[in-house]
Write a protein that holds these residues in place. Structure first.
Motif, PDB file in Angstrom:
ATOM      1  N   SER A  35       7.821  -1.483   2.707  1.00 46.92           N
ATOM      2  CA  SER A  35       8.326  -2.201   2.309  1.00 46.92           C
ATOM      3  C   SER A  35       7.915  -1.904   0.303  1.00 46.92           C
ATOM      4  O   SER A  35       6.880  -1.140   0.781  1.00 46.92           O
ATOM      5  CB  SER A  35       7.586  -3.094   2.500  1.00 46.92           C
ATOM      6  OG  SER A  35       6.192  -3.178   2.397  1.00 46.92           O
ATOM      7  N   ASN A  36       9.116  -1.959  -0.417  1.00 48.80           N
ATOM      8  CA  ASN A  36       8.451  -1.665  -1.640  1.00 48.80           C
ATOM      9  C   ASN A  36       8.003  -0.481  -2.685  1.00 48.80           C
ATOM     10  O   ASN A  36       6.637   0.029  -2.830  1.00 48.80           O
ATOM     11  CB  ASN A  36       7.558  -2.898  -2.322  1.00 48.80           C
ATOM     12  CG  ASN A  36       8.526  -4.309  -1.880  1.00 48.80           C
ATOM     13  OD1 ASN A  36       8.819  -4.281  -2.374  1.00 48.80           O
ATOM     14  ND2 ASN A  36       6.948  -4.689  -1.308  1.00 48.80           N
ATOM     15  N   GLU A  66       3.129   0.539   2.496  1.00 49.63           N
ATOM     16  CA  GLU A  66       2.559  -1.004   1.859  1.00 49.63           C
ATOM     17  C   GLU A  66       2.793  -0.342   0.106  1.00 49.63           C
ATOM     18  O   GLU A  66       2.153  -0.091  -0.291  1.00 49.63           O
ATOM     19  CB  GLU A  66       2.517  -1.927   2.347  1.00 49.63           C
ATOM     20  CG  GLU A  66       2.564  -2.907   3.521  1.00 49.63           C
ATOM     21  CD  GLU A  66       1.485  -3.506   4.029  1.00 49.63           C
ATOM     22  OE1 GLU A  66       0.723  -4.350   3.033  1.00 49.63           O
ATOM     23  OE2 GLU A  66       1.945  -3.748   4.584  1.00 49.63           O
ATOM     24  N   GLY A  67       3.709  -0.627  -0.691  1.00 50.08           N
ATOM     25  CA  GLY A  67       3.730  -0.101  -1.735  1.00 50.08           C
ATOM     26  C   GLY A  67       3.368   1.537  -1.925  1.00 50.08           C
ATOM     27  O   GLY A  67       2.455   2.204  -2.843  1.00 50.08           O
ATOM     28  N   THR A 115      12.764  -2.138   3.364  1.00 44.52           N
ATOM     29  CA  THR A 115      12.777  -3.159   2.994  1.00 44.52           C
ATOM     30  C   THR A 115      12.325  -3.040   1.807  1.00 44.52           C
ATOM     31  O   THR A 115      10.973  -2.344   1.061  1.00 44.52           O
ATOM     32  CB  THR A 115      12.252  -4.090   3.693  1.00 44.52           C
ATOM     33  OG1 THR A 115      12.606  -4.409   5.101  1.00 44.52           O
ATOM     34  CG2 THR A 115      12.239  -5.226   2.303  1.00 44.52           C
ATOM     35  N   ASN A 116      12.886  -2.982   0.557  1.00 42.83           N
ATOM     36  CA  ASN A 116      13.115  -2.660  -1.327  1.00 42.83           C
ATOM     37  C   ASN A 116      12.035  -1.577  -0.498  1.00 42.83           C
ATOM     38  O   ASN A 116      11.496  -1.408  -2.046  1.00 42.83           O
ATOM     39  CB  ASN A 116      11.935  -3.906  -1.401  1.00 42.83           C
ATOM     40  CG  ASN A 116      12.703  -5.952  -1.056  1.00 42.83           C
ATOM     41  OD1 ASN A 116      13.901  -5.552  -1.406  1.00 42.83           O
ATOM     42  ND2 ASN A 116      11.420  -5.808  -1.081  1.00 42.83           N
ATOM     43  N   THR A 117      12.992  -0.848  -0.621  1.00 43.07           N
ATOM     44  CA  THR A 117      12.533   0.475  -0.831  1.00 43.07           C
ATOM     45  C   THR A 117      13.431   1.598  -1.373  1.00 43.07           C
ATOM     46  O   THR A 117      14.588   1.814  -0.711  1.00 43.07           O
ATOM     47  CB  THR A 117      11.969   1.306   0.707  1.00 43.07           C
ATOM     48  OG1 THR A 117      10.804   0.581   0.958  1.00 43.07           O
ATOM     49  CG2 THR A 117      11.686   2.555   0.742  1.00 43.07           C
ATOM     50  N   THR A 118      12.827   2.485  -1.792  1.00 40.79           N
ATOM     51  CA  THR A 118      14.161   3.793  -2.429  1.00 40.79           C
ATOM     52  C   THR A 118      13.543   5.477  -1.657  1.00 40.79           C
ATOM     53  O   THR A 118      12.326   5.589  -1.814  1.00 40.79           O
ATOM     54  CB  THR A 118      13.891   3.424  -4.434  1.00 40.79           C
ATOM     55  OG1 THR A 118      13.772   3.031  -4.552  1.00 40.79           O
ATOM     56  CG2 THR A 118      14.665   5.268  -5.060  1.00 40.79           C
ATOM     57  N   ILE A 119      15.261   5.651  -1.186  1.00 39.95           N
ATOM     58  CA  ILE A 119      15.318   7.020  -0.696  1.00 39.95           C
ATOM     59  C   ILE A 119      16.102   7.578  -1.889  1.00 39.95           C
ATOM     60  O   ILE A 119      16.951   7.795  -1.891  1.00 39.95           O
ATOM     61  CB  ILE A 119      14.873   7.078   0.702  1.00 39.95           C
ATOM     62  CG1 ILE A 119      14.215   5.974   1.165  1.00 39.95           C
ATOM     63  CG2 ILE A 119      15.867   8.202   1.255  1.00 39.95           C
ATOM     64  CD1 ILE A 119      14.332   6.203   2.994  1.00 39.95           C
TER      65      ILE A 119
END
Length: 309
Positions: free
Chosen positions: A185-186, A160-161, A210-214
């Protein structure tokens, strides 16, 4: 037994006692508790946090591990009480960092053989773990991958984050090898480097993004950023500018199923299969936008590649 919170108060990687039932006193009292010691003290359900008066950002928030930290109980490692906690496998500080950060430049460091002495950062062997608001970098694994985090079969791990960046391994899943159940997430996963199969995430279990950048992950051999032999769901996430030599710059899909919903794709394609996605099994896509950049000619016979002309 009630759940407890254990606070890390030093960036040193130390373990002052190997007693099975060691107490805080065995580790030098509350003012001298390392992350490794906090892990040893923790019980299932406990939370490990970082003292905000000690971990204030920059070098004061940097932990360099001399060997992997094995987690075999369900604990939470929470960086939200401190500033910019970074946990690195580069104990000798001889790698090349991205400008202005303590995040390892995996490509530059690997090219100069500067990651050979680095350790994997986390090895989740049983039960699981939750990571909150911290950075995992500089990890290196030989063999079955997971330079930043290895997630063993039967475990459940949540990010998370979290930033997972600048990790390396010789085979599968340089940033994160997932054989269990993993949820991001995030979070951000970027700049990881692999020898084969999955620049950053090799999924042999189940994964949810979810709401994640790869972004910007690179294998030296086959397959792109996500090599899926399991199942997964990707929602409201960005998968961008990943690179593979053979198939699927972003996703190579061989597993049971992967579902993408309202996701943004933005990719430099692979050298041979030349497209975002290589799929030989079920891939469900809903409200997905794809944008290809720097395309190379499509290879005839590559019937499983998406976005053919």
């Amino acid at each position: 037994m009630d759940e407890a919170t254990i606070v890390v108060t030093t960036t040193a990687d130390e373990l002052d006692s190997t007693l099975a039932n060691a107490s805080v006193a065995d580790f030098g009292e509350l003012g001298d508790i390392s992350l490794r010691e906090a892990n040893a003290l923790s019980k299932a359900g406990d939370t490990i946090q970082f003292d905000g008066t000690d971990f204030t950002g920059g070098a004061t928030s940097l932990i360099r591990l001399f060997c992997e930290l094995e987690i075999g109980k369900l604990v939470e490692i929470d960086g939200s009480t401190a500033t910019d906690v970074v946990i690195s496998g580069d104990a000798n500080s001889d790698g090349i960092a991205l400008a202005g950060t303590f995040i390892t430049d995996a490509a530059a460091s690997d090219a100069g053989d500067l990651m050979d002495d680095n350790a994997r950062v986390f090895n989740i062997t049983t039960n699981g773990a939750t990571f909150v608001q911290l950075t995992i970098t500089g990890g290196n694994a030989i063999g079955l991958g997971g330079g930043g985090v290895r997630v063993a079969s039967g475990t459940n791990v949540t990010f998370e984050g979290v930033t997972v960046a600048g990790n390396s391994a010789s085979f599968k899943g340089r940033g994160d090898l997932n054989q269990g159940v993993v949820t991001f997430s995030n979070s951000t996963v970027f700049g990881n480097k692999s020898g084969s199969y999955g620049g950053d995430l090799t999924i042999l279990g189940t994964m949810t993004l979810t709401n994640t950048t790869i972004s910007g992950n690179t294998p030296d051999g086959e397959r792109g950023d996500i090599h899926n032999n399991g199942s997964g769901t990707i929602t409201n996430s960005t998968i961008s500018r990943n690179f593979a030599e053979v198939s699927g710059g972003s996703i190579s899909q061989n597993g049971a199923a992967i579902t993408l919903t309202i996701s943004l794709w933005w990719e430099i394609p692979s050298l041979v299969c030349s497209r975002e996605v290589h799929s030989s099994s079920l891939l469900l896509m809903t409200s997905v936008t794809m944008r290809l950049v720097d395309q190379i000619p499509w290879m005839p016979g590559c019937s499983s590649c998406f976005c053919q002309p």
